[in-house]
Structures are given as C-alpha cells and as structure tokens.
Design an enzyme around this catalytic site. Structure first.
Site, PDB file in Angstrom:
ATOM      1  N   GLU A 124       2.207   2.051   9.964  1.00  0.00           N
ATOM      2  CA  GLU A 124       2.152   0.987   9.264  1.00  0.00           C
ATOM      3  C   GLU A 124       3.671  -0.294   9.328  1.00  0.00           C
ATOM      4  O   GLU A 124       4.464  -0.759   8.607  1.00  0.00           O
ATOM      5  CB  GLU A 124       2.438   1.030   7.833  1.00  0.00           C
ATOM      6  CG  GLU A 124       1.193   1.635   7.338  1.00  0.00           C
ATOM      7  CD  GLU A 124       1.141   1.897   5.552  1.00  0.00           C
ATOM      8  OE1 GLU A 124       2.021   1.610   5.066  1.00  0.00           O
ATOM      9  OE2 GLU A 124       0.073   1.443   5.279  1.00  0.00           O
ATOM     10  N   ASP A 170      -6.264   7.583   2.307  1.00  0.00           N
ATOM     11  CA  ASP A 170      -4.864   7.105   1.974  1.00  0.00           C
ATOM     12  C   ASP A 170      -4.856   7.469  -0.466  1.00  0.00           C
ATOM     13  O   ASP A 170      -5.288   6.203  -0.430  1.00  0.00           O
ATOM     14  CB  ASP A 170      -4.268   5.939   2.309  1.00  0.00           C
ATOM     15  CG  ASP A 170      -3.217   5.687   0.969  1.00  0.00           C
ATOM     16  OD1 ASP A 170      -2.311   6.044   0.431  1.00  0.00           O
ATOM     17  OD2 ASP A 170      -2.948   3.600   1.607  1.00  0.00           O
ATOM     18  N   GLU A 192      -1.318   3.961  -7.438  1.00  0.00           N
ATOM     19  CA  GLU A 192      -1.609   3.003  -7.102  1.00  0.00           C
ATOM     20  C   GLU A 192      -3.295   2.528  -7.026  1.00  0.00           C
ATOM     21  O   GLU A 192      -3.416   1.316  -6.925  1.00  0.00           O
ATOM     22  CB  GLU A 192      -1.278   3.261  -4.903  1.00  0.00           C
ATOM     23  CG  GLU A 192      -1.912   2.039  -4.570  1.00  0.00           C
ATOM     24  CD  GLU A 192      -1.611   2.173  -2.932  1.00  0.00           C
ATOM     25  OE1 GLU A 192      -0.620   3.374  -2.968  1.00  0.00           O
ATOM     26  OE2 GLU A 192      -1.816   1.880  -2.641  1.00  0.00           O
TER      27      GLU A 192
HETATM   28  O1  GCW Z   1      -0.804   4.247   0.287  1.00  0.00           O
HETATM   29  C1  GCW Z   1       0.040   3.647   0.956  1.00  0.00           C
HETATM   30  C2  GCW Z   1       0.788   2.424   0.461  1.00  0.00           C
HETATM   31  C3  GCW Z   1       1.962   2.116   1.070  1.00  0.00           C
HETATM   32  C4  GCW Z   1       2.969   3.500   1.145  1.00  0.00           C
HETATM   33  C5  GCW Z   1       1.760   3.683   2.493  1.00  0.00           C
HETATM   34  C6  GCW Z   1       2.806   4.966   2.845  1.00  0.00           C
HETATM   35  C7  GCW Z   1       5.457   3.317   1.216  1.00  0.00           C
HETATM   36  O2  GCW Z   1      -0.555   1.274  -0.006  1.00  0.00           O
HETATM   37  O3  GCW Z   1       3.143   0.808  -0.024  1.00  0.00           O
HETATM   38  O4  GCW Z   1       4.212   2.790   1.767  1.00  0.00           O
HETATM   39  O5  GCW Z   1       1.001   3.954   1.169  1.00  0.00           O
HETATM   40  O6  GCW Z   1       2.555   5.545   2.453  1.00  0.00           O
HETATM   41  O7  GCW Z   1       3.666   4.741   3.618  1.00  0.00           O
END
Ligand code: GCW
Length: 705
Positions: free
Chosen positions: A312, A385, A413
C-alpha cells in the site's frame, strides 16, 4: 429520575467518593463479593499476604494483590514479610522466597517455564501445616505477577479456592499489541479517541494511564507493544523519539511488556541523510546497525521492529529489486546482537491483475527458509484484510521453516467500528482452530504460531475502546495469545463476570448474544462468503457498488463480481485458482460447489442466482434471507438488553442500549442497500420477510456520504 433525585444521588456519590461506572477499570474491577457465603470462604482463606522480593515487578504484584483483595473482600488484608508463618497467600519465586523454595514445587514450576506460574493450596488438616495456604509461585517475578492476576481472576469470577492446583504458561512467546498510532496523536482505524501516547509531553510526563494500560495488558499476559503505526514515520527513530519511547518502556517494564517500533524502511534516507535504503548497500546496513545500538543503549530490552514494506505504497526492499528476505534479514542482523526481533508483515498486494487473495502466498512461499532466525513473518488471519469472515490464510500451512505471527484486528475497521456490538473471539477461534491439513491432519493454525499480534482498539476515550463491549475483544485477544485453545464461551463468560457482574441472569443472556454477534454482523454485512463490500476509505456502512477506489483490488465490485448470471469470485481452477494454495483436503472442499461450506460459497465460487442452497432456497432468496436474519438478530440483541435494565449500573447499561439502537438502524441500512443493489443483477423480487420492503431507494443509499 427527577432532577432533584439525580442531584441528590450525584452529591451522595461525590460525598462517598464512589466513582461513576465509566468503563475505565476494564476487567480489573474489584467490587466486594456480594454472596455472603463466598465472601466468608474467601475471607477465611485469605487472612494475610506475603509477596517476596522487592523488584518493581514484585511490587506491582503486591500492589495488585493488595488492591484487589481490599476491594473483593471489603477489608484490608495485612501484608506480612516472606516466610512469616501464617501468611495465607504466599507469592514469590524459589530464588527470592525460602518458603517457596522449600515447598517442592519443582515439577509444576518446570512446566510453568520462564513466564508461567503455579497456584496451589498447600497444607491443611492433612498436610504438614495445620492451616492451609495458597501459593502463587513463578520462576520469575513476571510469572508471579501473571499468577497474581490469575488468582484475583478466580475471586472475581467466584471460583472456589480451597483446593487449587493450577499450572499455567503462555503457549506463544510473542503476545503483542500493534498500535496504529501516528506521532501526531491520531490513530489509523482508531475509534476510541486519540492515541494513548502523549508524545508532546513525553518523556517528562508519564501519565498514570500508562501504568493502567500496562496492568490491563499484564493481566492478560500480553508482553509486547508496538507503539506506532505500521504506516510509519521515520521520525519515530530519531533520538528525540527514542527518548520518549524509553520513557514508556520504563513504565511498562515492571509489567513484562517490551516496546517495539514500526520501522520505516526508507528511514536511512529520510533521517539518516543517505542516498539509498538498499538493504544490500553497506552504508545502509551500517546505519541500521548504529540505529539499533543507539536504541538499545536507551532501552536495553527493546523488542525490535515491525515492518510494513512494499505494501500500500510503503517503501521496501523491492524498491531496490531486493526481496522481502533481503530487507528483513538486514534489519534482523542489526537487532540480533541485542536479542531483538523483526516482525515482517505479509500483507502485500499489487494492482497487477493477479487475484489479490493469492499474492502474499506467491511472494512469500519462495522465501521460506531464507529468513534469519530472528525474523518472524506476520500474517493476517485471512488472505484479504480483516473481513467479517475469511478463510484462513494459506500461508499458515506453507511456511514450515519460518516462525509465524498471526495478526488479528481488535479494532473493528470492517465491523462497525466501536458502535456495533461484535464480539470477535469466535472469529479468532475459527482461524486458530483451522486445520491447515498440510500433513493430512494438522497442524492447526494455532500449532504453527510463535506469536500473535492484535491491532489495538485503545484510545483516550475514558472507557479505553470507544465502547465498553469493544474492550471484550482486547481481553479475548490477550487471553488467546496466552492460550490459543481457550474457547470463546469461556472468555466471554470471564469477561462479563469481571466487567459487570456474576449474576447469571445477566451473564447468560449477554454471553449468548456476544457469541452470536459476529455471525450476525456477517449476515447483515457480507453473508455467504461475500467480502469487502464496505463504503470506500473509511469502511463504515455498505458500499457494494464501490467501483472508484484508486485501484481495482480495493473496489467492492472486484470482490463480489455480481452479474446477470450470478455472484461471487471464482477462485477454483476455472477462475483464479486460489484454492490451489491450500492443502489437498481444502482444495477439494473449497473447490467443489457441492462441498464448499456456505460460509465460504461466494468467496470461492461464482454461483448462479438460481443455485439451490442447503435450505432448499435459491441463492438469491438465501442471500436476501441472510441479510434479514442479521437485522432480526440485532433486534433480538436489543430486546435481550432491554430485559436486563437494572441488572447493572445505569451508565454502562445506557451506553450499550444506545449503541444497539444505532446498530439496528445500520444493520437495516446494510440489508436494504445490499439487497437493492444486488437485485439490479438478479432481477428477481425480494421474497417477503420479517424485514419488509427496503425503506428507501438504492439511489438514496448510494448517495449517503
Ligand atoms: O486494513 C487495511 C487498512 C489500512 C491498514 C492496512 C494494513 C495500516 O485499511 O488502514 O494500514 O490494512 O494492515 O497495513
């Protein structure tokens, strides 16, 4: 309540020094035992205490025992010196307590290991002593502290304590909270106020709350904390921040908690003045080695680094055409001399056409066996995720030569933030118990782990987690990191008793509601193996139509693939073939439409709308009925909660009542928006159900920002 009565009550509380039940004390509440018979038993058994040693950890154990017993027994229990005859709770190690050394606890203590404990009733009418005593013994002060919390837990949950024979030890070596806390005080995916760490005031001001944080974690057995976000700023590694981190480490040390930092891979450029962060460049290696020396000079028990690299947008070794192993090993080498570890995250995916669920496996399995021994690979529970439900990540079965850490998200989240009551212990349990089948039978995920990391949900909110019930997830994570075989039901039971009351009329219905709450959220958000349908960016509320994220593999439409023919992501051999990353039995189970569990149906298959489900319904009708089932279940939670008014304090009762009201509205919002949206593909009517027709139009739901 009339205003005058409220005022009078307020004055009374103020005058008696009673504090409001605001959730601050978490599960470390020690109100006096109300059952008279139990109270009498406890008072008779615990007439004095002795905690050997004078280390900060031994003092923490003594303080906790004193505080806990004073509250629970409603009387000050005298503290006597070690070895004094008649001390009825004796805590210590064989090396600091002659009394304990003399007790012959060798077998238990050898099982307890470095951090475990023995709690045993000794003596009594048949034994050498005339009166029985309770021993809390460890091989280390930290074992004694853990044992102390465990002993208090017995009283808090009203267990009999007349014939104790307990040996406990942590099954995982690394039991860590990951804070996604930014240096500016904000928290990524945090729903409980600001960061607990007041970086501006550190190192000078060590807020009392830091100690309470450490107590809460130690009571669960958590032994590490990563202070800053994995989306890291290099500044966290500057001398200024190292001093601040050292101050926190000092507060946490007596509680057995080591501090770790997320390290930004490009720090040598950003704060080191180098031209490169290439892990094979000698000047880069030298920079990290010096940085490690500098950190350890300030924090001798520093835990190590957590790293999000080439994920990311974060920098990493691939920026220099090096591998994840090159990057991790370079940092590991710098830390090895000091006993530190690197937790290297496997959460990687690039927008390159390959099924996102497959990518981490593709990148990391070729590297198995190439990491230095102090590198641990940190893997999220599922391949995507932190979704309401995912199959376990196939990496858990595919890295036999690499120590693994399971990363779980405590903060919700994708599960309604702090607002929705979703108890995630069953989610954790599901992944921990999953059989990888790489050896036919076994190992399970819990058996391949060296550690567990939980993305923290704490913040400055008075109740720590944004909602009292959200703290149950922190508790569950910590207890499972200690023993990944603990069942969710036992954890919920324990947390409820310690947090609210031992009254079964409260505990039993609320426990039932907690244990089904995760499936409920799955039902109203992403049933039948659907995934990642939340609104874009913030991930709150429904967004199955999302198709404008920066990259395809963050779009809802990428995940659900609904069309006129059906819905779901074909991950079988005719599709992305992600099933091939699992061992044979799972390949068969997940890969075949007639075998795949319905919970994972649309994760692995693109299924026609008229497909017959186990219920006899078509897929379309099953989908809409699951959505409604979720809404109905939240209604049930509200009804349960209403029936419990008066069983607990009004303050915490009211918070949950209000949140459940919002949750019902939002479950309804999820259901209405989702069925209307998917109907544009299925072109079929929504069968009449308890939820009735959607309240608003799809255009309306799509317009909600
Ligand atoms: O779940 C996603 C989140 C990001 C997060 C990323 C990760 C810290 O939306 O906010 O970043 O995973 O785990 O690196």
């Amino acid at each position: 309540m009339s205003a005058r009565l409220a005022l009078a009550l307020g004055l009374l509380l103020w005058a008696t020094g009673a504090r409001a039940e605001d959730g601050y004390e978490l599960w470390l509440r020690y109100p006096q035992v109300s059952d008279a018979a139990r109270l009498a038993q406890y008072r008779a058994a615990v007439t004095s205490i002795s905690v050997a040693g004078d280390s900060p950890t031994a003092r923490a154990a003594r303080d906790e025992l004193t505080r806990g017993l004073r509250g629970l027994l409603g009387t000050d229990v005298p503290v006597v010196r070690d070895g004094t005859r008649g001390a009825l709770v004796i805590a210590g190690t064989p090396s600091n307590s002659p009394a304990i050394a003399a007790l012959g606890l060798r077998a238990g203590l050898s099982r307890a290991g470095a951090e475990g404990y023995v709690i045993r009733t000794i003596g009594g009418p048949k034994g050498p002593q005339t009166r029985s005593a309770i021993v809390i013994a460890g091989n280390s002060d930290i074992g004694v502290l853990y044992g102390t919390f465990a002993f208090l837990r017995l009283l808090q949950t009203r267990q009999p304590i007349d014939a104790l024979d307990i040996v406990e030890w942590p099954r995982l070596r690394h039991r860590i909270l990951d804070h996604w806390d930014n240096l500016d005080g904000t928290v990524e995916r945090g729903y409980a106020g600001s960061s607990l760490w007041n970086w501006d005031a550190l190192p000078g001001v060590k807020a009392p709350r830091y100690t309470d944080y450490a107590r809460a974690n130690a009571s669960l057995g958590i032994n590490g904390t990563v202070l800053n976000n994995v989306n890291a700023k290099a500044a966290s590694l500057t001398p200024e921040y190292i001093r601040k981190t050292a101050a926190l480490a000092e507060v946490f040390r007596p509680y057995g908690i080591r501090v770790y930092l997320s390290a930004r891979f490009s720090a040598p450029i950003e704060i080191g003045g180098l031209k490169t962060a290439d892990p094979l460049a000698p000047e880069v290696r030298a920079w990290w080695a010096r940085k490690a020396d500098e950190i350890y000079a300030a924090i001798p028990d520093f835990g190590g680094f957590l790293v999000k690299a080439n994920s990311e947008g974060q920098p990493g070794p691939q920026d220099y055409k090096r591998t994840h192993a090159d990057g991790a090993n370079m940092l590991a080498e710098a830390l090895a001399a000091h006993g530190g570890i690197v937790m290297w995250r496997a959460f990687v995916y690039a927008d390159q056409g390959e099924d996102r669920a497959k990518q981490a496996y593709g990148e990391f399995t070729p590297l198995d066996g190439t990491f230095r021994p102090n590198v641990l690979l940190q893997i999220k529970n599922g391949p995507i995720d932190f979704q309401p439900r995912e199959p376990f990540s196939p990496l858990f079965g595919a890295m036999p030569q690499t120590p693994l850490v399971l990363e779980l998200q405590i903060t919700k989240e994708y599960l309604g933030f702090a607002t929705h009551l979703v108890y995630v212990a069953p989610l954790y349990e599901e992944v921990l118990a999953a059989d990888t089948h790489v050896r036919g039978t076994g190992p399970t995920v819990r058996e391949v782990l060296r550690g567990a990391a939980g993305v923290a949900n704490t913040g400055t909110s008075r109740n720590w987690c944004g909602a009292v019930f959200a703290c149950a997830n922190w508790h569950a994570f910590g207890r499972l990191a200690w023993n990944p075989s603990l069942p969710s039901s036992a954890l919920a039971d324990e947390w409820l008793r310690m947090t609210f009351t031992n009254d079964p009329a409260f505990v039993e219905p609320v426990k039932a509601m907690m244990l089904t709450s995760r499936q409920t959220a799955v039902d109203y958000m992403t049933p039948l193996g659907l995934t990642h349908l939340m609104a874009r960016g913030h991930h709150y509320g429904p967004g199955p139509w999302v198709n404008d994220a920066g990259r395809a593999d963050q779009n809802s439409v990428y995940f659900h693939r609904a069309d006129a023919a059906g819905i779901g992501f074909d991950r079988t051999a005719t599709g992305s073939n992600a099933v091939a990353q699992y061992a044979g039995p799972w390949r068969e189970t997940f890969g075949r439409l007639d075998r795949v569990p319905e919970d994972y149906l649309l994760w692995f298959h693109h299924v026609p709308w008229d497909h017959r489900m186990a219920s006899g319904r078509t897929l379309w009708n099953e989908l809409t009925s699951r959505y409604c089932r979720g809404v109905e279940a939240v209604r049930g939670m509200r009804a349960t909660w209403s029936s419990l008014a008066g069983k607990i304090d009004p303050e915490r009762y009211e918070e949950t009542r209000a949140f459940l009201g919002t949750q019902e509205q939002e479950a309804r919002w999820w259901r209405d928006a989702s069925v209307l949206y998917f109907q544009t593909f299925s072109k079929q009517p929504i069968a009449p159900d308890a939820c009735g027709p959607p309240e608003r139009t799809l255009e309306y739901y799509r317009s909600i920002k």
